[in-house]
Motif scaffolding. Structure first.
Motif, mmCIF file in Angstrom:
data_model
loop_
_atom_site.group_PDB
_atom_site.id
_atom_site.type_symbol
_atom_site.label_atom_id
_atom_site.label_comp_id
_atom_site.label_asym_id
_atom_site.label_seq_id
_atom_site.Cartn_x
_atom_site.Cartn_y
_atom_site.Cartn_z
ATOM 1 N N ARG A 5 13.382 -1.688 -3.895
ATOM 2 C CA ARG A 5 12.043 -1.135 -3.952
ATOM 3 C C ARG A 5 11.040 -2.225 -4.304
ATOM 4 N NH1 ARG A 5 10.610 3.801 -7.632
ATOM 5 N NH2 ARG A 5 9.535 5.052 -6.068
ATOM 6 N N ILE A 6 10.017 -2.338 -3.500
ATOM 7 C CA ILE A 6 9.035 -3.403 -3.704
ATOM 8 C C ILE A 6 7.666 -2.823 -4.009
ATOM 9 C CG2 ILE A 6 7.854 -5.352 -2.596
ATOM 10 C CD1 ILE A 6 10.427 -5.925 -1.082
ATOM 11 N N LEU A 7 7.042 -3.385 -5.044
ATOM 12 C CA LEU A 7 5.676 -2.981 -5.383
ATOM 13 C C LEU A 7 4.703 -3.999 -4.794
ATOM 14 C CD1 LEU A 7 3.515 -1.395 -7.080
ATOM 15 C CD2 LEU A 7 4.093 -2.922 -8.984
ATOM 16 N N ILE A 8 3.737 -3.527 -4.011
ATOM 17 C CA ILE A 8 2.702 -4.408 -3.464
ATOM 18 C C ILE A 8 1.421 -4.162 -4.249
ATOM 19 C CG2 ILE A 8 1.305 -4.963 -1.427
ATOM 20 C CD1 ILE A 8 3.577 -3.749 0.292
ATOM 21 N N VAL A 9 0.920 -5.206 -4.897
ATOM 22 C CA VAL A 9 -0.353 -5.073 -5.603
ATOM 23 C C VAL A 9 -1.377 -5.897 -4.830
ATOM 24 C CG1 VAL A 9 -1.514 -5.163 -7.834
ATOM 25 C CG2 VAL A 9 0.978 -5.013 -7.747
ATOM 26 N N GLU A 10 -2.207 -5.237 -4.095
ATOM 27 C CA GLU A 10 -3.126 -5.906 -3.160
ATOM 28 C C GLU A 10 -4.303 -4.981 -2.893
ATOM 29 O OE1 GLU A 10 -5.096 -7.835 -1.251
ATOM 30 O OE2 GLU A 10 -3.324 -8.966 -0.609
ATOM 31 N N ASP A 11 -5.519 -5.491 -3.153
ATOM 32 C CA ASP A 11 -6.695 -4.635 -2.999
ATOM 33 C C ASP A 11 -7.178 -4.528 -1.553
ATOM 34 O OD1 ASP A 11 -7.307 -7.383 -3.438
ATOM 35 O OD2 ASP A 11 -9.420 -6.841 -3.526
ATOM 36 N N GLU A 12 -6.779 -5.501 -0.717
ATOM 37 C CA GLU A 12 -7.175 -5.394 0.688
ATOM 38 C C GLU A 12 -6.217 -4.438 1.384
ATOM 39 O OE1 GLU A 12 -8.261 -9.518 2.378
ATOM 40 O OE2 GLU A 12 -7.706 -9.792 0.279
ATOM 41 N N GLU A 13 -6.722 -3.242 1.636
ATOM 42 C CA GLU A 13 -5.838 -2.187 2.121
ATOM 43 C C GLU A 13 -5.157 -2.511 3.446
ATOM 44 O OE1 GLU A 13 -7.021 1.823 1.691
ATOM 45 O OE2 GLU A 13 -8.165 1.436 -0.143
ATOM 46 N N ALA A 14 -5.875 -3.246 4.307
ATOM 47 C CA ALA A 14 -5.272 -3.589 5.605
ATOM 48 C C ALA A 14 -4.039 -4.470 5.407
ATOM 49 C CB ALA A 14 -6.294 -4.292 6.489
ATOM 50 N N ILE A 15 -4.144 -5.425 4.476
ATOM 51 C CA ILE A 15 -3.001 -6.305 4.214
ATOM 52 C C ILE A 15 -1.861 -5.512 3.567
ATOM 53 C CG2 ILE A 15 -2.197 -8.304 2.886
ATOM 54 C CD1 ILE A 15 -4.929 -9.547 3.198
ATOM 55 N N ALA A 16 -2.233 -4.666 2.606
ATOM 56 C CA ALA A 16 -1.215 -3.862 1.919
ATOM 57 C C ALA A 16 -0.469 -2.975 2.915
ATOM 58 C CB ALA A 16 -1.856 -3.007 0.830
ATOM 59 N N ARG A 17 -1.230 -2.386 3.831
ATOM 60 C CA ARG A 17 -0.637 -1.488 4.827
ATOM 61 C C ARG A 17 0.284 -2.261 5.785
ATOM 62 N NH1 ARG A 17 1.667 2.767 5.788
ATOM 63 N NH2 ARG A 17 1.542 3.607 7.874
ATOM 64 N N PHE A 18 -0.186 -3.429 6.191
ATOM 65 C CA PHE A 18 0.612 -4.284 7.077
ATOM 66 C C PHE A 18 1.937 -4.662 6.399
ATOM 67 C CE2 PHE A 18 1.607 -8.849 7.845
ATOM 68 C CZ PHE A 18 2.123 -8.728 9.127
ATOM 69 N N LEU A 19 1.830 -5.081 5.125
ATOM 70 C CA LEU A 19 3.041 -5.459 4.392
ATOM 71 C C LEU A 19 3.984 -4.270 4.249
ATOM 72 C CD1 LEU A 19 1.667 -7.697 1.495
ATOM 73 C CD2 LEU A 19 3.144 -8.397 3.393
ATOM 74 N N VAL A 30 8.669 0.996 -0.468
ATOM 75 C CA VAL A 30 7.435 0.332 -0.901
ATOM 76 C C VAL A 30 6.563 1.258 -1.743
ATOM 77 C CG1 VAL A 30 5.236 -0.610 -0.063
ATOM 78 C CG2 VAL A 30 7.363 -1.278 1.051
ATOM 79 N N ILE A 31 5.998 0.683 -2.801
ATOM 80 C CA ILE A 31 4.982 1.367 -3.595
ATOM 81 C C ILE A 31 3.762 0.456 -3.555
ATOM 82 C CG2 ILE A 31 4.334 2.218 -5.877
ATOM 83 C CD1 ILE A 31 7.207 2.348 -6.617
ATOM 84 N N LYS A 32 2.565 1.030 -3.485
ATOM 85 C CA LYS A 32 1.367 0.187 -3.433
ATOM 86 C C LYS A 32 0.455 0.459 -4.619
ATOM 87 C CE LYS A 32 0.468 1.701 0.609
ATOM 88 N NZ LYS A 32 -0.190 2.079 1.863
ATOM 89 N N ALA A 33 -0.240 -0.595 -5.029
ATOM 90 C CA ALA A 33 -1.292 -0.444 -6.031
ATOM 91 C C ALA A 33 -2.462 -1.281 -5.535
ATOM 92 C CB ALA A 33 -0.810 -0.939 -7.387
ATOM 93 N N ALA A 43 4.205 -1.452 -12.344
ATOM 94 C CA ALA A 43 5.250 -2.470 -12.536
ATOM 95 C C ALA A 43 6.099 -2.147 -13.761
ATOM 96 C CB ALA A 43 4.628 -3.847 -12.691
ATOM 97 N N LEU A 44 5.448 -1.612 -14.793
ATOM 98 C CA LEU A 44 6.174 -1.369 -16.037
ATOM 99 C C LEU A 44 6.784 0.021 -16.125
ATOM 100 C CD1 LEU A 44 3.829 -3.174 -18.587
ATOM 101 C CD2 LEU A 44 5.873 -4.059 -17.463
ATOM 102 N N SER A 45 6.323 0.939 -15.291
ATOM 103 C CA SER A 45 6.852 2.295 -15.441
ATOM 104 C C SER A 45 7.784 2.728 -14.315
ATOM 105 C CB SER A 45 5.706 3.296 -15.570
ATOM 106 O OG SER A 45 4.937 3.294 -14.387
ATOM 107 N N GLU A 46 7.642 2.111 -13.149
ATOM 108 C CA GLU A 46 8.484 2.545 -12.029
ATOM 109 C C GLU A 46 9.725 1.669 -11.924
ATOM 110 O OE1 GLU A 46 7.492 4.751 -9.305
ATOM 111 O OE2 GLU A 46 5.449 5.214 -9.924
ATOM 112 N N ASP A 47 10.701 2.189 -11.232
ATOM 113 C CA ASP A 47 11.927 1.442 -11.011
ATOM 114 C C ASP A 47 11.732 0.545 -9.781
ATOM 115 O OD1 ASP A 47 14.482 0.580 -11.080
ATOM 116 O OD2 ASP A 47 15.359 2.396 -10.244
#
Ligand code: CA
Length: 230
Positions: A5-19, A30-33, A43-47
């Motif tokens: 499971r990967i967390l993507i922390v990225e404010d540019e939604e287009a990049i986050a969506r692409f990733l 994938v989880i996004k923030a 990052a601290l609460s999810e697995d």
């Protein structure tokens, strides 16, 4: 292998969506923030197995998010730096990031770095965690699936092994026949709980009776328990 499971922390939604699409395609969850504060909280609460962390973020920048995560967790972090900012890279690595990528990046390179970082992290983890359970003279090696009593190997079938592992993982707790059935035989097993008693009997004949030590105790009307006598 379970899904990473990967967390993507990225404010540019287009990049986050692409990733997200690329990572999903590669078999990752994938989880996004979209801002630093939300990223830190997730990052601290999810697995999560790995974090892709942008540096320029609203509310809390990526450096600060990285620093705060590292106070609590060694979860792998790959930072995304804008341009070719050497200072950012150095700072990110100093703060404990595992790797970095410069935007714009080739997705194949990022995927390769994700795989490498996950592999390295798994190796470190397996070096540090000895995967065994012991109780008195009894020892279970969960990787090699070997059980020993006073250094002599005890031959167990797969189900006997799983049952003993479950009891030992819950030592000093009474486990019901139903929960044993559910955890050892699986949710989709619609059997009679008598099968649990049968396997307890097999285990006892190989351990308790054979070594003349009472290891598995019956709690009448409830289930079974292995007690840590020390
Ligand atoms: Ca950004």
């Amino acid at each position: 292998m379970d899904k990473k499971r990967i967390l993507i922390v990225e404010d540019e939604e287009a990049i986050a969506r692409f990733l997200e699409l690329e990572l999903n395609y590669e078999g990752y969850d994938v989880i996004k923030a979209f801002d630093g504060r939300d990223g830190l909280q997730k990052a601290l609460s999810e697995d999560i197995d790995l974090i892709i962390l942008d540096i320029m973020l609203p509310k809390l920048n990526g450096m600060e998010v990285c620093r705060r995560i590292r106070k609590e967790s060694l979860i792998p972090i790959i930072m995304l730096t804008a341009k070719d900012d050497t200072l950012d890279k150095v700072m990110g690595l100093d703060l404990g990031a595992d790797d970095y990528m410069t935007k714009p990046f080739a997705i194949e390179e990022l995927l390769a770095r994700i795989r490498a970082t996950l592999r390295k992290h798994t190796e470190i983890k397996s070096e540090h965690i000895s995967n065994s359970i012991s109780l008195g003279k009894l020892e279970m090696d969960l990787d090699k699936r070997i059980v020993k009593y006073l250094d002599t190997e005890v031959e167990l079938t797969k189900k006997e092994f799983d049952l003993l592992e479950y009891l030992l993982n819950n030592k000093n707790i009474v486990v019901s026949r139903e929960s044993i059935l559910q955890k050892v035989w699986g949710y989709d097993f619609y059997g009679d709980t008598n099968i649990v008693d049968v396997y307890i009997r097999y285990l006892r004949s190989k351990l308790d009776d054979f070594y003349k030590e009472k290891i598995i105790h019956t709690v009448r009307g409830v289930g079974y328990i292995i007690k840590d006598e020390n």
